[in-house]
Design a protein around this motif. Structure first.
Motif, short mmCIF file in Angstrom:
data_model
loop_
_atom_site.label_atom_id
_atom_site.label_comp_id
_atom_site.label_asym_id
_atom_site.label_seq_id
_atom_site.Cartn_x
_atom_site.Cartn_y
_atom_site.Cartn_z
N ASP A 198 0.84 -1.13 -0.07
CA ASP A 198 0.05 -0.01 -0.15
C ASP A 198 0.99 1.26 -0.19
N TRP A 199 0.66 1.98 -0.96
CA TRP A 199 1.26 3.46 -0.92
C TRP A 199 0.07 4.48 -0.70
N GLN A 200 0.36 5.87 -0.72
CA GLN A 200 -0.45 6.68 -0.37
C GLN A 200 -1.59 6.54 -1.28
N GLU A 201 -1.38 6.65 -2.37
CA GLU A 201 -2.26 6.69 -3.47
C GLU A 201 -2.55 5.41 -4.41
N SER A 202 -1.78 4.32 -3.94
CA SER A 202 -1.85 3.06 -4.98
C SER A 202 -1.86 1.82 -3.97
N ILE A 203 -2.28 0.76 -4.63
CA ILE A 203 -2.12 -0.53 -4.08
C ILE A 203 -1.83 -1.49 -5.05
N LEU A 204 -0.84 -2.29 -4.64
CA LEU A 204 -0.20 -3.56 -5.56
C LEU A 204 -0.67 -4.79 -4.82
N LEU A 205 -1.17 -5.80 -5.57
CA LEU A 205 -1.38 -7.05 -5.12
C LEU A 205 -0.68 -8.03 -6.06
N ILE A 206 0.00 -8.74 -5.32
CA ILE A 206 0.86 -9.92 -6.13
C ILE A 206 0.10 -11.37 -5.48
N HIS A 207 -0.23 -12.13 -6.34
CA HIS A 207 -0.78 -13.43 -5.97
C HIS A 207 0.33 -14.50 -6.81
N LYS A 208 0.83 -15.48 -6.16
CA LYS A 208 1.54 -16.39 -6.96
C LYS A 208 0.82 -17.86 -6.72
N HIS A 209 0.77 -18.23 -8.02
CA HIS A 209 0.04 -19.75 -8.20
C HIS A 209 0.89 -20.62 -7.11
N PRO A 210 0.17 -21.46 -6.65
CA PRO A 210 1.17 -22.23 -5.62
C PRO A 210 1.98 -23.63 -6.60
N ASP A 211 1.39 -23.92 -7.58
CA ASP A 211 1.84 -25.08 -8.14
C ASP A 211 2.55 -24.83 -9.17
N LEU A 212 2.10 -23.72 -10.26
CA LEU A 212 2.68 -23.42 -11.36
C LEU A 212 3.49 -22.07 -11.46
N GLY A 213 3.32 -21.63 -10.36
CA GLY A 213 4.44 -20.58 -10.01
C GLY A 213 4.24 -19.13 -10.74
N PHE A 214 3.46 -18.74 -11.48
CA PHE A 214 3.01 -17.59 -12.20
C PHE A 214 2.60 -16.77 -11.21
N HIS A 215 2.74 -15.26 -11.49
CA HIS A 215 2.35 -14.44 -10.49
C HIS A 215 1.31 -13.48 -11.29
N VAL A 216 0.10 -13.49 -10.43
CA VAL A 216 -0.87 -12.42 -11.28
C VAL A 216 -0.70 -11.00 -10.25
N VAL A 217 -0.70 -10.17 -10.95
CA VAL A 217 -0.60 -8.70 -10.50
C VAL A 217 -1.56 -7.79 -10.82
N LEU A 218 -2.05 -7.14 -9.68
CA LEU A 218 -3.14 -6.11 -9.82
C LEU A 218 -2.47 -5.05 -9.22
N LEU A 219 -2.68 -3.55 -9.91
CA LEU A 219 -2.27 -2.37 -9.33
C LEU A 219 -3.43 -1.67 -9.44
N GLY A 220 -3.82 -0.84 -8.55
CA GLY A 220 -5.21 -0.28 -8.50
C GLY A 220 -4.99 1.51 -7.71
#
Length: 134
Positions: free
Chosen positions: A75-97
């Motif tokens: 969390d920043w003052q104006e933004s949020i970054l969410l990072i979710h890593k797939h437990p088996d395949l290892g790819f990362h889903v990233v949302l910036l809002g």
């Protein structure tokens, strides 16, 4: 090509329900950017920084004796970054809002689109040397 995938269209359609979303990115296990879609054009420095954050977080987790990064929220003052890593395949889903991003809804939507992302990721993977794709 990934940009014409019906699965990706489904993911983007579901994530469109998320108000205050700035963008979405999919990173491979090694930090390679596989896809990104942002409102407007994010500077490439933003995507490079996100890849660096993923690498740093995984390094910290390993140093702390944790297995690996699973999920992270910055969390920043104006933004949020969410990072979710797939437990088996290892790819990362990233949302910036923006700060008003509904984080709970974002996590629900990530969980909902994960099967489609698994199929996208599987289609992008190259077979290991000496092995055939199934």
């Amino acid at each position: 090509m990934i940009t014409q995938s019906p699965k990706l269209a489904f993911v983007l359609e579901r994530l469109s329900y998320l108000a205050d979303k700035e963008g979405f990115a999919l990173f491979g296990p090694d930090g390679t950017l596989l896809f990104s879609r942002f409102e407007g054009s994010p500077p490439s420095e933003v995507l490079i920084s996100i890849a660096d954050i993923i690498e740093t977080a995984n390094g910290i987790a390993a140093s702390a004796g944790a297995a690996d990064l699973s999920q992270m929220q910055v969390d920043w003052q104006e933004s949020i970054l969410l990072i979710h890593k797939h437990p088996d395949l290892g790819f990362h889903v990233v949302l910036l809002g923006r700060k008003k991003l509904n984080v709970g809804l974002a996590r629900i939507l990530i969980k909902e689109v994960t099967p489609a992302l698994e199929e996208i990721f599987d289609a992008l993977k190259l077979p290991a040397p000496g092995k055939e794709r199934s």
